[in-house]
Write a protein that holds these residues in place. Structure first.
Motif, PDB file in Angstrom:
ATOM      1  N   SER A 172       0.809  -1.220   0.000  1.00 49.23           N
ATOM      2  CA  SER A 172       0.000   0.000   0.000  1.00 49.23           C
ATOM      3  C   SER A 172       0.844   1.271   0.000  1.00 49.23           C
ATOM      4  CB  SER A 172      -0.933  -0.003   1.212  1.00 49.23           C
ATOM      5  OG  SER A 172      -1.886  -1.035   1.117  1.00 49.23           O
TER       6      SER A 172
ATOM      7  N   THR B 241       1.678   2.498  -3.575  1.00 51.31           N
ATOM      8  CA  THR B 241       0.569   2.652  -4.517  1.00 51.31           C
ATOM      9  C   THR B 241       0.796   3.812  -5.477  1.00 51.31           C
ATOM     10  OG1 THR B 241      -1.061   1.627  -3.054  1.00 51.31           O
ATOM     11  CG2 THR B 241      -1.888   3.171  -4.688  1.00 51.31           C
TER      12      THR B 241
ATOM     13  N   SER C 170      -6.855  -3.439  -8.543  1.00 52.98           N
ATOM     14  CA  SER C 170      -6.037  -3.279  -7.353  1.00 52.98           C
ATOM     15  C   SER C 170      -6.248  -4.488  -6.450  1.00 52.98           C
ATOM     16  CB  SER C 170      -6.422  -2.000  -6.594  1.00 52.98           C
ATOM     17  OG  SER C 170      -5.891  -2.002  -5.286  1.00 52.98           O
TER      18      SER C 170
ATOM     19  N   GLN D  39      -4.821  -5.356  -3.485  1.00 57.73           N
ATOM     20  CA  GLN D  39      -3.980  -4.861  -2.397  1.00 57.73           C
ATOM     21  C   GLN D  39      -4.734  -4.875  -1.077  1.00 57.73           C
ATOM     22  OE1 GLN D  39      -3.310  -1.221  -5.026  1.00 57.73           O
ATOM     23  NE2 GLN D  39      -1.424  -1.222  -3.809  1.00 57.73           N
TER      24      GLN D  39
ATOM     25  N   ASN E  21      -6.816   1.906  -1.742  1.00 60.31           N
ATOM     26  CA  ASN E  21      -5.803   1.870  -2.798  1.00 60.31           C
ATOM     27  C   ASN E  21      -6.366   2.185  -4.174  1.00 60.31           C
ATOM     28  OD1 ASN E  21      -3.121   1.065  -1.607  1.00 60.31           O
ATOM     29  ND2 ASN E  21      -4.410  -0.543  -0.751  1.00 60.31           N
TER      30      ASN E  21
ATOM     31  N   ARG F 273      -6.711   5.886  -4.676  1.00 63.26           N
ATOM     32  CA  ARG F 273      -5.377   6.491  -4.717  1.00 63.26           C
ATOM     33  C   ARG F 273      -4.703   6.227  -6.061  1.00 63.26           C
ATOM     34  NH1 ARG F 273      -2.669   3.660   0.041  1.00 63.26           N
ATOM     35  NH2 ARG F 273      -0.795   4.752  -0.705  1.00 63.26           N
TER      36      ARG F 273
END
Length: 303
Positions: free
Chosen positions: A77, A80, A99, A101, A106, A109
């Motif tokens: 993270s 990212t 994503s 994650q 995330n 972002r």
């Protein structure tokens, strides 16, 4: 499909490996030891049902990456935004970006950095990098993908590669539920270097897990997220279902890598502070991992 896996760690290599085995053209972006091993020997996909070397391409950055049809972002993270910047200008309008994650924020972002839509995915797999270019699967493997115009086609593609997948209409609920599971076990597994199975046998551990979960549920609900009433019961059953699994945070500590604790228990602490909700158990778990990280850093400096 042309697939790029950004973050060739345990998650990226497992799902990228399954797509590779299914006949897709997969390029792995990762750190030099894994990249060198994959380019030399192939990716060793070591699962609960088969063990196979798969010829693959790998690179340490995205500079030679052709515009892919699908991108799996599997970095930690904290990386990212860096991953997003590396993809900027390499994505076609029709490219799907997923994503895979830990954490709950995330996808937005990534989207903010790339200017491209990003679909959040919740990962339910036990895996580790057992050596350079060698991913070992311990169990699980299902995914929950957020809704989008491309989600149905992506789900069909992933299912054809042997990956169980559901389209989660309430992806925020699914993301937060997974985050709360991580808040329950990751720090304890890391600090004690213990797998999930024997964890609850230690007196007081069940109380700590319960407290961390209840705090996180309170924060999630204050954020407007609907958390199922039976989540705590499900979480307390996980050590029985995955007794040999070490948390990703434990794996990071063991390898001397920065953990994601600030995006797990730390996220609950930050959001709790914003909302006026006290989260002392999650704060203690976050600090424990930060202390362990700092201790390992000091030990390396003294060597």
């Amino acid at each position: 499909m042309q697939v790029a896996v950004v973050g060739a760690g345990a998650v990226g290599c497992y799902y990228g490996g399954l797509l590779l085995k299914a006949g897709h053209d997969v390029t792995f972006i990762g750190r030099p030891p894994h990249v060198d091993a994959i380019n030399t020997h192939g990716l060793l996909l070591d699962t609960t049902s088969f063990r196979e070397y798969l010829p693959a391409r790998a690179a340490t950055d995205t500079t030679t990456l052709a515009s892919p049809d699908l991108v799996l972002v599997c970095v930690k993270s904290a990386d990212t935004e860096l991953a997003g910047r590396s993809l900027a200008g390499r994505l076609r309008p029709e490219t799907s970006v997923l994503s895979l994650q830990n954490g709950v924020d995330n996808a937005p972002r990534l989207s903010a950095v790339t200017g491209h839509a990003v679909i959040p995915v919740v990962v339910y797999v036990g895996s580790e990098m057992a050596g350079p270019g060698h991913v070992r699967h311990h169990g699980g493997g299902d995914l929950a993908i957020g809704p989008s115009a491309a989600s149905a086609a992506l789900a069909e593609m992933l299912q054809a590669a042997g990956i169980g997948i559901t389209i989660a209409d309430d992806i925020d609920r699914t993301l937060w539920s997974k985050l709360i599971i991580n808040c329950a076990f990751n720090a304890l597994s890391a600090v004690a270097s213990i797998s999930y199975g024997p964890m609850l046998d230690v007196a007081g551990t069940r109380d700590v897990v319960t407290s961390a979960v209840q705090e996180a549920i309170s924060v999630a609900r204050a954020c407007g997220v609907s958390i199922p009433d039976d989540l705590l019961e499900h979480i307390l059953n996980i050590p029985t279902m995955m007794p040999n699994q070490m948390s990703s945070t434990a794996q990071d500590l063991a390898r001397g890598k920065p953990s994601e604790i600030d995006f797990l228990n730390g996220h609950v602490v930050r959001k709790g502070a914003e909302l006026g909700i006290v989260t002392p158990t999650n704060q203690a778990l976050q600090v424990m991992v930060k202390l362990a990280e700092r201790g390992k850093e000091i030990s390396r400096q003294r060597q």
